[in-house]
Design a protein around this motif. Structure first.
Motif, short mmCIF file in Angstrom:
data_model
loop_
_atom_site.label_atom_id
_atom_site.label_comp_id
_atom_site.label_asym_id
_atom_site.label_seq_id
_atom_site.Cartn_x
_atom_site.Cartn_y
_atom_site.Cartn_z
N ARG A 18 0.72 -1.30 -0.08
CA ARG A 18 0.02 -0.11 0.00
C ARG A 18 0.94 1.11 -0.03
O ARG A 18 2.06 1.22 0.40
CB ARG A 18 -1.13 -0.05 1.17
N PHE A 19 0.21 2.09 -0.65
CA PHE A 19 1.09 3.41 -0.51
C PHE A 19 0.03 4.68 -0.43
O PHE A 19 -0.87 4.78 -1.17
CB PHE A 19 1.94 3.74 -1.88
N THR A 20 0.30 5.71 0.49
CA THR A 20 -0.43 6.96 0.61
C THR A 20 0.44 8.07 0.37
O THR A 20 1.50 8.20 1.36
CB THR A 20 -1.11 7.09 1.84
N PRO A 21 0.44 8.96 -0.73
CA PRO A 21 1.37 9.85 -0.97
C PRO A 21 1.21 11.20 0.00
O PRO A 21 0.00 11.42 0.38
CB PRO A 21 0.87 10.30 -2.40
N LYS A 22 2.41 11.82 0.06
CA LYS A 22 2.27 13.12 0.71
C LYS A 22 1.96 14.15 -0.55
O LYS A 22 2.23 14.03 -1.54
CB LYS A 22 3.62 13.46 1.32
N PRO A 23 1.24 15.37 -0.07
CA PRO A 23 1.16 16.44 -0.92
C PRO A 23 2.61 16.83 -1.39
O PRO A 23 3.47 16.93 -0.84
CB PRO A 23 0.68 17.38 0.09
N GLU A 24 2.59 17.04 -2.75
CA GLU A 24 3.75 17.66 -3.39
C GLU A 24 4.04 18.81 -3.23
O GLU A 24 3.31 19.83 -2.91
CB GLU A 24 3.42 17.54 -4.76
N ARG A 25 5.40 19.26 -3.01
CA ARG A 25 5.88 20.38 -2.81
C ARG A 25 5.78 21.27 -4.28
O ARG A 25 6.40 20.65 -5.15
CB ARG A 25 7.18 20.45 -2.33
N PRO A 26 5.63 22.54 -4.45
CA PRO A 26 5.66 23.23 -5.65
C PRO A 26 7.16 22.87 -6.13
O PRO A 26 7.97 23.18 -5.39
CB PRO A 26 5.46 24.65 -5.31
N GLY A 27 7.34 22.47 -7.51
CA GLY A 27 8.75 22.70 -7.85
C GLY A 27 9.24 21.26 -7.69
O GLY A 27 10.41 21.01 -8.43
N ARG A 54 10.76 10.08 -7.35
CA ARG A 54 9.68 8.92 -6.83
C ARG A 54 8.91 9.54 -5.60
O ARG A 54 9.43 10.23 -4.83
CB ARG A 54 10.65 7.86 -6.04
N ALA A 55 7.55 9.34 -5.61
CA ALA A 55 6.71 10.15 -5.05
C ALA A 55 6.84 9.70 -3.31
O ALA A 55 7.34 8.59 -2.93
CB ALA A 55 5.28 9.58 -5.31
N LEU A 168 1.71 -1.79 -10.49
CA LEU A 168 2.53 -2.05 -11.84
C LEU A 168 4.00 -1.48 -11.69
O LEU A 168 4.07 -0.35 -11.76
CB LEU A 168 1.74 -1.74 -13.04
N PRO A 169 5.09 -2.43 -11.80
CA PRO A 169 6.33 -1.82 -11.96
C PRO A 169 6.63 -1.03 -13.19
O PRO A 169 6.01 -1.35 -14.27
CB PRO A 169 7.19 -3.10 -11.89
N GLY A 170 7.62 -0.16 -13.02
CA GLY A 170 7.93 0.77 -14.33
C GLY A 170 7.23 1.95 -14.33
O GLY A 170 7.46 2.90 -15.13
N PHE A 171 6.53 2.16 -13.18
CA PHE A 171 5.66 3.47 -13.31
C PHE A 171 5.42 3.96 -11.76
O PHE A 171 5.49 3.23 -10.89
CB PHE A 171 4.23 3.32 -13.63
N PRO A 172 5.34 5.34 -11.88
CA PRO A 172 5.17 5.79 -10.54
C PRO A 172 3.80 5.49 -9.90
O PRO A 172 2.97 5.32 -10.44
CB PRO A 172 5.03 7.58 -10.69
N THR A 173 3.77 5.30 -8.35
CA THR A 173 2.58 4.63 -7.87
C THR A 173 1.92 5.98 -7.36
O THR A 173 2.38 6.65 -6.95
CB THR A 173 3.05 3.87 -6.72
N GLN A 174 0.43 6.14 -7.69
CA GLN A 174 -0.19 7.19 -7.19
C GLN A 174 -0.87 6.75 -5.81
O GLN A 174 -0.72 7.81 -4.86
CB GLN A 174 -1.36 7.23 -8.18
N ALA A 179 -1.15 2.56 -10.45
CA ALA A 179 0.08 3.17 -11.15
C ALA A 179 -0.45 4.21 -11.94
O ALA A 179 -1.37 4.50 -12.66
CB ALA A 179 0.75 2.24 -12.03
N ASP A 180 0.61 5.26 -12.14
CA ASP A 180 0.43 6.41 -12.96
C ASP A 180 0.79 6.06 -14.55
O ASP A 180 2.12 5.94 -14.67
CB ASP A 180 1.05 7.54 -12.63
N ILE A 181 0.35 5.74 -15.38
CA ILE A 181 0.47 5.11 -16.71
C ILE A 181 0.56 6.18 -17.64
O ILE A 181 0.78 5.89 -18.96
CB ILE A 181 -0.45 3.84 -17.11
N ASP A 182 0.46 7.46 -17.33
CA ASP A 182 0.49 8.50 -18.37
C ASP A 182 1.81 8.58 -18.86
O ASP A 182 1.74 8.98 -20.36
CB ASP A 182 0.45 10.07 -17.51
N PRO A 183 2.92 8.38 -18.39
CA PRO A 183 4.39 8.46 -19.27
C PRO A 183 4.04 7.37 -20.47
O PRO A 183 4.32 7.75 -21.47
CB PRO A 183 5.07 7.80 -18.15
#
Length: 323
Positions: A18-27, A54-55, A168-174, A179-183
């Motif tokens: 499991r993964f819960t992201p932190k809010p991203e910092r600008p930039g 990596r998130a 899914l490996p190879g992609f950033p985890t949202q 997985a973020d498959i936008d790339p």
């Protein structure tokens, strides 16, 4: 395996990364390949645009135990967990029939679709160092009836059975199994996966469009028909040891999309398509490992098709240099 074993009730533990992201910092940047540079992509746009390293966030492994039929899909199990145990568990799915490709994850380390993965094919004993009859620990591939499937008839009732799930490996985890498959989708778009015909309509003597001029014979159709079944699920990308976000290698999914039109007799842009694949992160970045072929849910021999396309790219390069 008897019919009773195929649909027997099993107590299974789903071990979910499991993964819960932190809010991203600008930039702040995240994601992308450890092999690729941050330079401008040879396919036009900045390959790292919109992606960061990596998130950051909370990562942990959580076990969910439930009673299921051996014939249930892993997606059925997750939906039961979502309804009855943990509504916060995040995963992606849509059609549930192996047609949309939205539910690709890693099951026991193998990229595949949740909806087509049956519990009976993927359960394994929760035993450290578990090995099959052939002496190998069955990770990285499904435990199927033709390989090292568990004998459910002879299974000790007290055996703890597990299925391990990760994004899914190879992609950033949202989040969790998403997985973020936008790339991957961005790389596919860069190769312009649509028919480019001459734009000259053939007409009859009466001035009507002559549809028969656009028909193909069975041999022409067969060259690209199977490639049209690609659902851009990302399973081949997740299996590829070279692809990691598309910075170093445009990836097998994008090359399959290009091959579909390179092999189409109606398309008039073969030369430009081959030229696009001559870039450093195109055909030459493929190492011909052929891991991409192992688990394609649509039965495409991705590795062989990539090899055939690489041969065409090399031939086009030699021809252009000789001119």
């Amino acid at each position: 395996m008897t019919n009773a074993a195929v649909d027997r009730m099993l107590t299974v533990t789903l071990r979910v990364s499991r993964f819960t992201p932190k809010p991203e910092r600008p930039g702040r940047r995240r994601g992308g390949s450890p092999f690729g540079s941050r330079s401008k992509s040879p396919f036009g746009a900045d390959a790292g645009a919109g992606r960061t390293n990596r998130a950051r966030g909370k990562r942990w492994t959580q076990d969910y135990t439930l009673d299921v039929h051996a014939s249930d899909s892993v997606l059925d199990c997750l939906l039961a967990i979502k309804r009855e145990q943990d509504p916060s568990l995040a995963f992606r799915y849509s059609c549930g029939h192996g047609m949309c490709g939205s539910d690709a994850v890693a099951i026991n380390g193998t990229p595949t679709l949740l909806c087509t993965a049956k519990v009976r094919d993927w359960v394994r004993p929760d035993t450290p160092g578990f090995v099959g009859d052939d002496g190998f620990r069955p990770t990285g591939e499904p435990v199927d009836a033709d390989a090292h499937a568990l004998d459910l008839d002879a299974l000790d009732p007290d055996t703890t059975l597990v299925i391990e799930l990760a994004a899914l490996p190879g992609f950033p985890t949202q989040r969790d199994l998403i997985a973020d498959i936008d790339p991957m989708l961005d790389q596919i778009r860069k190769l312009e996966p649509y028919l480019k015909a001459a734009g000259e309509l053939q007409v009859t003597d009466e001035g009507k469009i002559n549809a028969f001029e656009y028909l193909q014979n069975p041999e022409q159709l067969a060259r690209y028909e199977l490639l049209s079944n690609c659902i851009a699920c990302g399973v081949c990308e997740g299996s590829c040891p070279v692809y990691a976000g598309g910075d170093a290698f445009i990836g097998p999914a994008a090359m399959i999309a290009a091959s579909r039109f390179i092999n189409d007799s109606r398309d008039n842009a073969t030369a430009s398509r081959l030229t696009a694949l001559m870039e450093p992160d195109g055909a030459r970045a493929c190492q011909s490992v052929r891991a991409c072929s192992m688990h394609c849910p649509k039965g495409i021999d991705v590795g062989e098709e990539l090899w055939q396309t690489i041969q065409k790219v090399d031939a086009a390069r030699v021809s252009s240099e000789a001119e």
